[in-house]
Every structure is written in C-alpha cells, then in structure tokens.
Design a protein around this motif. Structure first.
Motif, PDB file in Angstrom:
ATOM      1  N   LYS A 113       0.876  -1.136   0.091  1.00  0.00           N
ATOM      2  CA  LYS A 113       0.163  -0.006  -0.010  1.00  0.00           C
ATOM      3  C   LYS A 113       0.907   1.285  -0.196  1.00  0.00           C
ATOM      4  N   ARG A 114       1.990   1.356   0.828  1.00  0.00           N
ATOM      5  CA  ARG A 114       2.912   2.196   0.743  1.00  0.00           C
ATOM      6  C   ARG A 114       3.637   2.537  -0.683  1.00  0.00           C
ATOM      7  N   ALA A 115       3.846   1.286  -0.868  1.00  0.00           N
ATOM      8  CA  ALA A 115       4.784   1.425  -2.294  1.00  0.00           C
ATOM      9  C   ALA A 115       3.559   2.073  -3.259  1.00  0.00           C
ATOM     10  N   LEU A 116       2.429   1.518  -3.384  1.00  0.00           N
ATOM     11  CA  LEU A 116       1.442   2.182  -4.316  1.00  0.00           C
ATOM     12  C   LEU A 116       1.457   3.922  -4.155  1.00  0.00           C
ATOM     13  N   GLN A 117       1.219   4.087  -2.786  1.00  0.00           N
ATOM     14  CA  GLN A 117       1.397   5.728  -2.467  1.00  0.00           C
ATOM     15  C   GLN A 117       2.368   6.361  -3.133  1.00  0.00           C
ATOM     16  N   ASN A 118       3.584   5.899  -2.867  1.00  0.00           N
ATOM     17  CA  ASN A 118       4.937   6.435  -3.499  1.00  0.00           C
ATOM     18  C   ASN A 118       4.955   6.455  -4.934  1.00  0.00           C
ATOM     19  N   THR A 119       4.654   5.232  -5.615  1.00  0.00           N
ATOM     20  CA  THR A 119       4.623   5.243  -7.117  1.00  0.00           C
ATOM     21  C   THR A 119       3.534   6.231  -7.661  1.00  0.00           C
ATOM     22  N   GLU A 120       2.299   6.461  -6.998  1.00  0.00           N
ATOM     23  CA  GLU A 120       1.400   7.173  -7.552  1.00  0.00           C
ATOM     24  C   GLU A 120       1.734   8.603  -7.407  1.00  0.00           C
ATOM     25  N   SER A 121       2.729   8.826  -6.356  1.00  0.00           N
ATOM     26  CA  SER A 121       3.032  10.397  -6.057  1.00  0.00           C
ATOM     27  C   SER A 121       4.123  10.693  -7.138  1.00  0.00           C
ATOM     28  N   LYS A 122       5.101   9.615  -7.683  1.00  0.00           N
ATOM     29  CA  LYS A 122       6.061  10.009  -8.625  1.00  0.00           C
ATOM     30  C   LYS A 122       5.382  10.143 -10.049  1.00  0.00           C
ATOM     31  N   VAL A 123       4.421   9.281 -10.260  1.00  0.00           N
ATOM     32  CA  VAL A 123       3.624   9.600 -11.580  1.00  0.00           C
ATOM     33  C   VAL A 123       3.078  11.101 -11.582  1.00  0.00           C
ATOM     34  N   ARG A 124       2.390  11.284 -10.594  1.00  0.00           N
ATOM     35  CA  ARG A 124       1.733  12.684 -10.370  1.00  0.00           C
ATOM     36  C   ARG A 124       2.716  13.706 -10.703  1.00  0.00           C
ATOM     37  N   ARG A 125       3.886  13.947 -10.299  1.00  0.00           N
ATOM     38  CA  ARG A 125       5.222  14.346 -10.250  1.00  0.00           C
ATOM     39  C   ARG A 125       5.485  14.745 -11.667  1.00  0.00           C
ATOM     40  N   LEU A 126       5.688  13.502 -12.194  1.00  0.00           N
ATOM     41  CA  LEU A 126       6.136  13.259 -13.643  1.00  0.00           C
ATOM     42  C   LEU A 126       4.831  13.971 -14.663  1.00  0.00           C
ATOM     43  N   VAL A 127       3.870  13.769 -14.368  1.00  0.00           N
ATOM     44  CA  VAL A 127       2.724  14.257 -15.177  1.00  0.00           C
ATOM     45  C   VAL A 127       2.860  15.721 -15.080  1.00  0.00           C
ATOM     46  N   ASN A 128       2.927  16.362 -13.943  1.00  0.00           N
ATOM     47  CA  ASN A 128       3.076  17.754 -14.052  1.00  0.00           C
ATOM     48  C   ASN A 128       4.341  18.349 -14.891  1.00  0.00           C
ATOM     49  N   TYR A 129       5.130  17.579 -14.690  1.00  0.00           N
ATOM     50  CA  TYR A 129       6.522  17.818 -15.434  1.00  0.00           C
ATOM     51  C   TYR A 129       6.238  17.733 -17.057  1.00  0.00           C
ATOM     52  N   TYR A 130       5.719  16.829 -17.429  1.00  0.00           N
ATOM     53  CA  TYR A 130       5.543  16.571 -18.814  1.00  0.00           C
ATOM     54  C   TYR A 130       4.365  17.305 -19.383  1.00  0.00           C
ATOM     55  N   ARG A 131       3.373  17.833 -18.485  1.00  0.00           N
ATOM     56  CA  ARG A 131       2.088  18.252 -18.861  1.00  0.00           C
ATOM     57  C   ARG A 131       2.247  19.644 -19.925  1.00  0.00           C
ATOM     58  N   GLY A 132       1.627  19.613 -20.903  1.00  0.00           N
ATOM     59  CA  GLY A 132       1.759  20.492 -22.106  1.00  0.00           C
ATOM     60  C   GLY A 132       2.791  20.373 -22.975  1.00  0.00           C
ATOM     61  N   ASP A 133       3.671  19.427 -22.787  1.00  0.00           N
ATOM     62  CA  ASP A 133       4.797  19.463 -23.669  1.00  0.00           C
ATOM     63  C   ASP A 133       4.863  17.950 -24.327  1.00  0.00           C
ATOM     64  N   LYS A 134       4.813  17.047 -23.276  1.00  0.00           N
ATOM     65  CA  LYS A 134       4.645  15.665 -24.168  1.00  0.00           C
ATOM     66  C   LYS A 134       3.190  15.024 -23.848  1.00  0.00           C
ATOM     67  N   ILE A 135       2.457  15.702 -23.075  1.00  0.00           N
ATOM     68  CA  ILE A 135       1.087  15.179 -22.647  1.00  0.00           C
ATOM     69  C   ILE A 135       0.254  16.282 -22.792  1.00  0.00           C
ATOM     70  N   ASP A 136      -1.186  15.862 -22.959  1.00  0.00           N
ATOM     71  CA  ASP A 136      -1.997  16.889 -22.887  1.00  0.00           C
ATOM     72  C   ASP A 136      -2.355  17.963 -21.567  1.00  0.00           C
ATOM     73  N   GLU A 137      -2.710  18.891 -21.872  1.00  0.00           N
ATOM     74  CA  GLU A 137      -2.618  20.058 -21.061  1.00  0.00           C
ATOM     75  C   GLU A 137      -3.692  19.734 -19.691  1.00  0.00           C
ATOM     76  N   ASP A 138      -4.651  18.918 -20.154  1.00  0.00           N
ATOM     77  CA  ASP A 138      -5.744  18.431 -19.195  1.00  0.00           C
ATOM     78  C   ASP A 138      -5.505  17.179 -18.619  1.00  0.00           C
ATOM     79  N   PHE A 139      -4.591  16.443 -18.809  1.00  0.00           N
ATOM     80  CA  PHE A 139      -4.230  15.071 -18.522  1.00  0.00           C
ATOM     81  C   PHE A 139      -4.110  14.949 -16.794  1.00  0.00           C
TER      82      PHE A 139
END
Length: 151
Positions: A113-139
């Motif tokens: 459960k903790r590993a899932l929280q950490n992994t999803e946190s990393k995913v959200r951080r990467l989504v913010n990094y790539y948003r608008g450039d490599k992925i959609d603005e509203d993703f």
C-alpha cells in the motif's frame, strides 16, 4: 526519493565527441534499424541495448547519438514511431496499475500500500513535469486513465 538509501554508483561513459573507429556504421542504417525495432514494439531504452549488443549488420553501435547525431527518441519522433507517453512515465504507470491490482486483492499488505502511494506520487510529479509538452494540458493521473492508456 522515498527511502533513506544512498544512490547507486556505476561507471561513467567515456567523454568523447566521435564514435570509436571500430564502429563504422552508416547513420542512415542506424536510423532505419531504430525505426524497425520501434515498429517491433521495443522501447527506446531496449532499442539502445539491442543496438549495443546486436548492432546493425553485425557491427555494434555503442552510442546512437554519437553515430547519428540524434537521440533514439528524436529519431522516433522524426519518423512518427514514438509512443504517446514518455517511457519513464509509462513504466511508472505500469507499476502503479500492477500494485493497485495487487492491493485490491490483498488489502492487508501494508508494505505494498505504501509502495503504491509512493509510485502514484512519482507518477503525479512526472505528469506535472510533462504536462503541456509531451502530454495533454488537461491530463490527470488516475488508475482508470492509466489502465485505459496502457491497454
């Protein structure tokens, strides 16, 4: 990022601006091979490993950027063979989906459960990094979006 461990050390690539003499492959052949491997379903990192190990027409390619002047992802984008998601984000999403399915079946598994929280946190951080450039603005990341994108 989420542990107290230090980073792992490893060897560095030699600093050079030219490919080695023993690897005299044509840049066009390398680009064709990169596109061919991408169409077979290989990711950019797997393409680099295959070119390093197998090469083009039997000659190994130690570094695609030195051989062609472009990175593997640049070659894929030029030839419209790139994935819709960046490779690091896709790998983390695969891991998060797999962990979510495991946690749904095994609710008592607190470590994962903790590993899932950490992994999803990393995913959200990467989504913010790539948003608008490599992925959609509203993703925005969610388990359902990830499962749908990865199918």
């Amino acid at each position: 990022m989420h542990t107290r461990r230090r980073g792992s050390s490893g060897s560095d690539r030699p600093v050079t601006d030219e490919p080695p003499e023993w690897s005299d492959v044509d840049a066009d052949d390398v680009e064709d091979r990169v596109v061919e491997l991408a169409e077979d379903g290989y990711s950019p990192s797997e393409i680099g490993q295959k070119l390093r190990d197998e090469g083009v027409t039997g000659t190994p390619v130690p570094n695609v950027k030195l051989a062609t002047g472009k990175k593997v992802t640049e070659i894929l984008e030029e030839n419209d063979a790139a994935n819709e998601l960046p490779e690091d984000l896709e790998n983390l999403m695969v891991r998060a989906v797999r962990l979510r399915e495991h946690v749904n079946e095994n609710g008592q598994d607190k470590q994962n459960k903790r590993a899932l929280q950490n992994t999803e946190s990393k995913v959200r951080r990467l989504v913010n990094y790539y948003r608008g450039d490599k992925i959609d603005e509203d993703f925005t990341y969610s388990y359902d979006n990830a499962k749908e994108l990865l199918e």
